[in-house]
Design a protein around this motif. Structure first.
Motif, PDB file in Angstrom:
ATOM      1  N   ARG A 266      10.031   8.417   6.945  1.00  0.00           N
ATOM      2  CA  ARG A 266       8.816   8.764   6.200  1.00  0.00           C
ATOM      3  C   ARG A 266       8.475  10.246   6.372  1.00  0.00           C
ATOM      4  NH1 ARG A 266       4.488   4.343   7.730  1.00  0.00           N
ATOM      5  NH2 ARG A 266       3.535   4.845   5.712  1.00  0.00           N
ATOM      6  N   ARG A 267       8.973  10.880   7.410  1.00  0.00           N
ATOM      7  CA  ARG A 267       8.833  12.323   7.589  1.00  0.00           C
ATOM      8  C   ARG A 267      10.021  13.058   6.965  1.00  0.00           C
ATOM      9  NH1 ARG A 267      10.177  14.100  13.531  1.00  0.00           N
ATOM     10  NH2 ARG A 267      12.274  13.839  12.689  1.00  0.00           N
TER      11      ARG A 267
ATOM     12  N   VAL B  14      11.381   6.373  -5.404  1.00  0.00           N
ATOM     13  CA  VAL B  14      11.552   5.925  -4.023  1.00  0.00           C
ATOM     14  C   VAL B  14      13.011   6.012  -3.599  1.00  0.00           C
ATOM     15  CG1 VAL B  14       9.557   4.371  -3.922  1.00  0.00           C
ATOM     16  CG2 VAL B  14      11.738   3.526  -4.834  1.00  0.00           C
ATOM     17  N   ILE B  15      13.197   6.211  -2.297  1.00  0.00           N
ATOM     18  CA  ILE B  15      14.524   6.161  -1.678  1.00  0.00           C
ATOM     19  C   ILE B  15      14.516   4.980  -0.716  1.00  0.00           C
ATOM     20  CG2 ILE B  15      16.182   7.380  -0.209  1.00  0.00           C
ATOM     21  CD1 ILE B  15      14.889  10.020  -1.145  1.00  0.00           C
TER      22      ILE B  15
ATOM     23  N   LEU C  81      11.163   1.162   1.808  1.00  0.00           N
ATOM     24  CA  LEU C  81      11.084   2.180   0.747  1.00  0.00           C
ATOM     25  C   LEU C  81      10.270   3.388   1.200  1.00  0.00           C
ATOM     26  CD1 LEU C  81      10.300  -0.190  -2.249  1.00  0.00           C
ATOM     27  CD2 LEU C  81      12.501   0.891  -1.752  1.00  0.00           C
ATOM     28  N   VAL C  82      10.733   4.557   0.788  1.00  0.00           N
ATOM     29  CA  VAL C  82       9.996   5.793   1.077  1.00  0.00           C
ATOM     30  C   VAL C  82       9.756   6.518  -0.252  1.00  0.00           C
ATOM     31  CG1 VAL C  82      10.064   8.025   2.256  1.00  0.00           C
ATOM     32  CG2 VAL C  82      11.078   6.012   3.350  1.00  0.00           C
TER      33      VAL C  82
ATOM     34  N   THR D 222       0.807  -1.233   0.000  1.00  0.00           N
ATOM     35  CA  THR D 222       0.000   0.000   0.000  1.00  0.00           C
ATOM     36  C   THR D 222       0.835   1.276   0.000  1.00  0.00           C
ATOM     37  OG1 THR D 222      -0.097  -0.026   2.416  1.00  0.00           O
ATOM     38  CG2 THR D 222      -1.923  -1.085   1.248  1.00  0.00           C
ATOM     39  N   ARG D 223       2.121   1.177   0.392  1.00  0.00           N
ATOM     40  CA  ARG D 223       2.891   2.415   0.572  1.00  0.00           C
ATOM     41  C   ARG D 223       3.401   3.002  -0.735  1.00  0.00           C
ATOM     42  NH1 ARG D 223       6.713   1.639   5.940  1.00  0.00           N
ATOM     43  NH2 ARG D 223       5.045   0.980   7.351  1.00  0.00           N
TER      44      ARG D 223
END
Ligand SMILES: [Zn+2]
Ligand SMILES: [Zn+2]
Length: 360
Positions: free
Chosen positions: A311-312, A82-83, A144-145, A74-75
């Motif tokens: 994630r922030r 992505v990083i 992953l972000v 879902t992310r």
């Protein structure tokens, strides 16, 4: 896919053709690696100082584009930039819920997967659940972000380790105050980002300490106000001379060695903050004067991943770079194809590169 595989400690990486990327688990993601940085921690693993079992795809500082996702992901979605985070975050455990996701309880479970196989069927691990020294990586969505950015991939890649560790050490861990004095021992990739983090935080004085002249010069370009070549010098004494005989308000050790950790602690003023950023060898031990903690009130802080809440903070670092307040591109001194990964380690050992970026 082609990947640079560590087959044994202290041996050059070997470019191999691996299989397995087409069989995605429900929470796994297939990512095209667009760029990856070569970090000192890759060398630490390769040297065996922190033992991990080969065969393994090294690399933990990378950015890419999502190609495919498992059924329960879902992310991220295909097409996302992505990083990779070398500390996966589940989002639900005690640490994740307390703003300390870098210690996520469930991280290890997704870092011990074997997403690839060698031609003879031997399973291959990925360093930190990433394995960025490859054309593609298969990782858990927790690793992953996604970010919104127009920055080149080589800059996004560095956010995954060097930026998050260095800038985060200054902004999150030490929380450098405007007008303060800062000393940074070790001006490699991470050290340069500590210096930039201190500048972004508004430090009045930043002392860059490194034996390599061009690294000191680079540091001046990033905001250092003083430089020190530590060769043959008593570093704490020199730092005190530059800071009104007090010692610096904030000292950062970015080498991961007991001797420089002790120097960093001694160079910190009474009541000041010493932050240990460097990744040390498993068998190294450091001893501090106990009374400095009591009578001198020094604060000694460990620092894992710059205290970054990925994630922030990854998007926060992207925003700082996009508005020109953080210079990521200036830290990249060499660009090589993936096949020349061993040359990147040679340059690192000889001190002639700050950050090498590989592209597949
Ligand atoms: Zn790293
Ligand atoms: Zn967690």
């Amino acid at each position: 896919v082609r990947a640079a595989v560590m087959r044994a400690e202290n041996e050059p990486l070997v470019i191999e053709e691996l299989t397995g990327g087409s069989l995605l688990g429900a929470r796994q993601v297939l990512v095209q690696v667009d760029a990856t940085g070569v970090c000192h921690s890759d060398l630490t693993i390769l040297s065996g100082a922190v033992p991990l079992p080969p065969p393994m795809v090294l690399g933990h500082e990378g950015a890419g584009t999502v190609l495919d996702v498992g059924g329960l992901v879902t992310r991220v979605k295909p097409g996302d930039r992505v990083i990779g985070t070398f500390a996966p975050v589940c989002g639900d455990c005690w640490f994740c819920l307390h703003g300390e996701g870098q210690y996520c309880r469930n991280a290890m479970s997704v870092m011990l997967e074997y997403p690839w196989q060698q031609p003879d069927g031997t399973p291959v691990m990925s360093m930190s659940g990433l394995g960025t020294f490859a054309e593609q990586m298969v990782c858990h969505e927790w690793s992953l972000v996604p970010v919104e950015s127009t920055l080149p991939a080589e800059q996004l890649a560095l956010i995954g380790c060097g930026v998050a560790t260095g800038v985060g050490a200054a902004l999150n861990t030490a929380a450098v105050e405007p007008g303060s004095s800062v000393a940074v021992i070790g001006c490699g990739g991470v050290g340069q980002f500590v210096i930039q983090g201190a500048r972004i935080a508004g430090a009045a004085q930043i002392i860059a300490i490194d034996p390599v002249e061009f690294k000191r010069d680079t540091a001046v370009g990033f905001g250092a106000t003083d430089v020190l070549d530590p060769t043959g010098l008593d570093v704490p004494r020199e730092v005190r001379k530059l800071t009104g005989r007090r010692g610096a308000d904030y000292v950062f050790e970015v080498l991961g060695r007991s001797q420089t950790m002790l120097d960093a602690f001694k160079a910190t003023r009474k009541g000041g903050t010493c932050t240990i950023v460097g990744m040390a060898s498993n068998d190294d031990t450091v001893t501090f004067a106990a009374n400095d903690l009591y009578a001198q009130g020094k604060r000694l802080l460990g620092c894992y991943y710059g205290g970054s809440q990925v994630r922030r903070d990854f998007q926060r670092y992207v925003d700082l770079a996009e508005t020109g307040r953080l210079d990521i591109g200036g830290v990249i001194t060499q660009r090589l194809p993936l096949s020349e990964v061993n040359d990147a380690f040679t340059a690192m050992k000889s001190g002639t590169a700050i950050r090498t970026v590989l592209t597949p």
